[in-house]
Design a protein around this motif. Structure first.
Motif, PDB file in Angstrom:
ATOM      1  N   PRO A 101       0.970  -0.652   0.084  1.00  0.00           N
ATOM      2  CA  PRO A 101      -0.080   0.160  -0.062  1.00  0.00           C
ATOM      3  C   PRO A 101       1.092   1.439   0.121  1.00  0.00           C
ATOM      4  N   VAL A 102       2.030   1.267  -0.706  1.00  0.00           N
ATOM      5  CA  VAL A 102       2.818   2.160  -0.860  1.00  0.00           C
ATOM      6  C   VAL A 102       3.478   2.499  -2.663  1.00  0.00           C
ATOM      7  N   PRO A 103       3.464   3.492  -2.978  1.00  0.00           N
ATOM      8  CA  PRO A 103       3.764   2.912  -4.284  1.00  0.00           C
ATOM      9  C   PRO A 103       5.333   2.719  -3.853  1.00  0.00           C
ATOM     10  N   THR A 104       5.645   2.323  -5.247  1.00  0.00           N
ATOM     11  CA  THR A 104       6.287   1.207  -5.452  1.00  0.00           C
ATOM     12  C   THR A 104       7.422   1.555  -6.959  1.00  0.00           C
ATOM     13  N   VAL A 105       8.306   1.523  -7.305  1.00  0.00           N
ATOM     14  CA  VAL A 105       9.355   1.479  -8.248  1.00  0.00           C
ATOM     15  C   VAL A 105      10.288   0.407  -8.511  1.00  0.00           C
ATOM     16  N   ALA A 106      10.179   0.324  -9.127  1.00  0.00           N
ATOM     17  CA  ALA A 106      11.490  -1.474 -10.505  1.00  0.00           C
ATOM     18  C   ALA A 106      12.379  -0.306 -10.747  1.00  0.00           C
ATOM     19  N   ALA A 107      13.432  -0.626  -9.952  1.00  0.00           N
ATOM     20  CA  ALA A 107      15.045  -0.476 -11.052  1.00  0.00           C
ATOM     21  C   ALA A 107      15.117  -1.422 -11.621  1.00  0.00           C
ATOM     22  N   ALA A 122       4.835  -5.982 -11.407  1.00  0.00           N
ATOM     23  CA  ALA A 122       3.779  -6.015 -10.778  1.00  0.00           C
ATOM     24  C   ALA A 122       3.942  -4.884  -9.406  1.00  0.00           C
ATOM     25  N   CYS A 123       4.989  -3.864  -9.711  1.00  0.00           N
ATOM     26  CA  CYS A 123       5.634  -2.586  -8.957  1.00  0.00           C
ATOM     27  C   CYS A 123       4.662  -1.172 -10.223  1.00  0.00           C
ATOM     28  N   ASP A 124       4.608  -0.776  -9.519  1.00  0.00           N
ATOM     29  CA  ASP A 124       3.965   0.520  -9.846  1.00  0.00           C
ATOM     30  C   ASP A 124       4.694   1.479 -10.907  1.00  0.00           C
ATOM     31  N   LEU A 125       5.458   1.914 -10.820  1.00  0.00           N
ATOM     32  CA  LEU A 125       6.603   2.426 -12.162  1.00  0.00           C
ATOM     33  C   LEU A 125       7.586   1.357 -12.116  1.00  0.00           C
ATOM     34  N   VAL A 126       8.030   1.331 -13.653  1.00  0.00           N
ATOM     35  CA  VAL A 126       9.642   0.880 -13.807  1.00  0.00           C
ATOM     36  C   VAL A 126      10.629   1.571 -14.138  1.00  0.00           C
ATOM     37  N   VAL A 127      11.178   1.951 -14.018  1.00  0.00           N
ATOM     38  CA  VAL A 127      12.641   2.600 -14.503  1.00  0.00           C
ATOM     39  C   VAL A 127      13.350   1.767 -14.948  1.00  0.00           C
ATOM     40  N   ALA A 128      14.179   1.572 -16.590  1.00  0.00           N
ATOM     41  CA  ALA A 128      14.514   0.976 -17.343  1.00  0.00           C
ATOM     42  C   ALA A 128      16.111   1.381 -17.883  1.00  0.00           C
ATOM     43  N   ALA A 129      17.228   0.579 -17.545  1.00  0.00           N
ATOM     44  CA  ALA A 129      17.969   1.582 -18.724  1.00  0.00           C
ATOM     45  C   ALA A 129      17.965   0.513 -20.052  1.00  0.00           C
ATOM     46  N   LEU A 182       5.794  -0.096 -21.766  1.00  0.00           N
ATOM     47  CA  LEU A 182       5.738  -0.929 -20.912  1.00  0.00           C
ATOM     48  C   LEU A 182       6.233  -0.844 -18.931  1.00  0.00           C
ATOM     49  N   VAL A 183       6.613   0.279 -19.550  1.00  0.00           N
ATOM     50  CA  VAL A 183       8.136   0.643 -18.444  1.00  0.00           C
ATOM     51  C   VAL A 183       8.077   2.311 -18.514  1.00  0.00           C
ATOM     52  N   THR A 184       8.298   3.240 -17.389  1.00  0.00           N
ATOM     53  CA  THR A 184       7.529   4.397 -16.645  1.00  0.00           C
ATOM     54  C   THR A 184       8.643   5.570 -18.378  1.00  0.00           C
ATOM     55  N   THR A 185      10.308   5.000 -17.584  1.00  0.00           N
ATOM     56  CA  THR A 185      10.718   5.959 -18.695  1.00  0.00           C
ATOM     57  C   THR A 185      12.726   5.158 -18.901  1.00  0.00           C
ATOM     58  N   THR A 186      13.381   5.414 -19.429  1.00  0.00           N
ATOM     59  CA  THR A 186      14.256   5.224 -19.933  1.00  0.00           C
ATOM     60  C   THR A 186      16.041   5.785 -19.255  1.00  0.00           C
ATOM     61  N   ALA A 194      19.970   4.650  -9.581  1.00  0.00           N
ATOM     62  CA  ALA A 194      19.440   6.072  -9.173  1.00  0.00           C
ATOM     63  C   ALA A 194      18.409   7.113  -9.313  1.00  0.00           C
ATOM     64  N   GLU A 195      18.366   6.755 -10.868  1.00  0.00           N
ATOM     65  CA  GLU A 195      17.196   7.307 -11.307  1.00  0.00           C
ATOM     66  C   GLU A 195      15.277   6.960 -10.328  1.00  0.00           C
ATOM     67  N   ALA A 196      15.621   5.305 -10.171  1.00  0.00           N
ATOM     68  CA  ALA A 196      14.654   4.951  -9.788  1.00  0.00           C
ATOM     69  C   ALA A 196      14.484   5.311  -8.372  1.00  0.00           C
ATOM     70  N   ASP A 197      15.615   5.508  -7.425  1.00  0.00           N
ATOM     71  CA  ASP A 197      15.525   5.945  -6.767  1.00  0.00           C
ATOM     72  C   ASP A 197      14.835   7.759  -6.276  1.00  0.00           C
ATOM     73  N   ALA A 198      15.791   8.672  -6.828  1.00  0.00           N
ATOM     74  CA  ALA A 198      15.658   9.985  -7.154  1.00  0.00           C
ATOM     75  C   ALA A 198      13.650  10.133  -7.554  1.00  0.00           C
TER      76      ALA A 198
END
Length: 266
Positions: A101-107, A122-129, A182-186, A194-198
């Motif tokens: 029940p919190v925002p989740t981001v896959a790196a 399963a994560c809300d947002l996906v940041v991918a290389a 499929l992913v939020t940002t690259t 680092a991008e997912a963390d920010a």
């Protein structure tokens, strides 16, 4: 705070948690022991969220891979029930991660395959290389797409493209996955964490009670196929609950005073 459960590490830094699968020698593929470790770490994360200590989470893998799926080293396909393996071992991990029940981001660096794909989606947002790889090479194994991907993948890229990946076993790069939605940002290779963390830190500073309400409402709409009248009613209920929170009062006060809000998740 850092908690290490075998092959999985949970780092909590302020309101942000990092859930890290650490089997880099296996590209973070999950064997039964590592899956059990991930279950234990998820339990610790769920507890931290329930106590209000964690308000956003990043999920990633150690080194140059996110998760290459199930580790099938030494598995005898004639001596196991693969459906039972999914039902008992891997499906609960995907469900629990999706239900946080919190925002989740896959790196995602490197491969996110099979159950790794399910965990990422399963994560809300996906940041991918840009050179990450997404998919499930099950066409080469005679196996069925699993780990929730018939829903989690299809709701992002649609049925025809999902079937294309199923039939061909094709893997998408991070760049292609972004183009397909499929992913939020690259990011450049090596920069996904680092991008997912920010991004996650920004979310953790936001009105997380309201974020959670939207996350749950979207899940209800998907799972129960709610029509517009039901969605409108659910939104009103969620707004009523938000209206009794300190964050709601703070948000209004900050807007009226033309200052930045200071949300606390309460």
């Amino acid at each position: 705070m850092t908690e290490v459960t075998g092959a999985v590490r949970l780092d909590v830094d302020g309101a942000l948690a990092h859930l890290v699968v650490s089997r880099p020698h296996k590209r973070n593929a999950l064997d039964p022991a590592a899956a059990a470790d991930l279950s234990g770490a998820l339990g610790q994360l769920e507890s931290a969220v329930a106590r209000g200590r964690v308000r956003a989470a990043v999920v990633t893998g150690e080194g140059t891979a996110f998760c290459a799926g199930r580790d099938i080293t030494g598995v005898d396909p004639t001596a196991e029930d693969p459906g039972r393996v999914l039902a008992d071992v891997f499906n609960p991990l995907v469900q629990r991660l999706a239900d946080l029940p919190v925002p989740t981001v896959a790196a995602v660096e490197g491969p996110a395959l099979g159950v790794g794909l399910g965990l990422a989606l399963a994560c809300d947002l996906v940041v991918a290389a840009e050179d990450a790889r997404f998919g499930s090479p099950f066409a080469r194994l005679g196996a069925v797409l699993d780990s929730g991907a018939h829903l989690l993948l299809a709701e992002r890229i649609g049925r025809p493209r999902t079937l294309e990946l199923v039939y061909t076993g094709r893997l998408l790069t991070g760049t292609q996955a972004h183009q397909w939605g499929l992913v939020t940002t690259t990011t450049a290779p090596g920069r996904a964490l680092a991008e997912a963390d920010a991004l996650a830190r920004t979310l953790a500073d936001g009105p997380t009670l309201a974020f959670t309400a939207s996350k749950r409402l979207l899940a209800r709409q998907r799972d129960e196929s709610l029509g517009l009248p039901d969605v409108l009613a659910a939104e009103a209920d969620a707004q009523r609950a938000a209206g009794s929170s300190a964050d709601y009062v703070e948000g209004f006060a900050a807007f009226q005073a033309k200052r930045a809000p200071r949300f606390t998740g309460s």
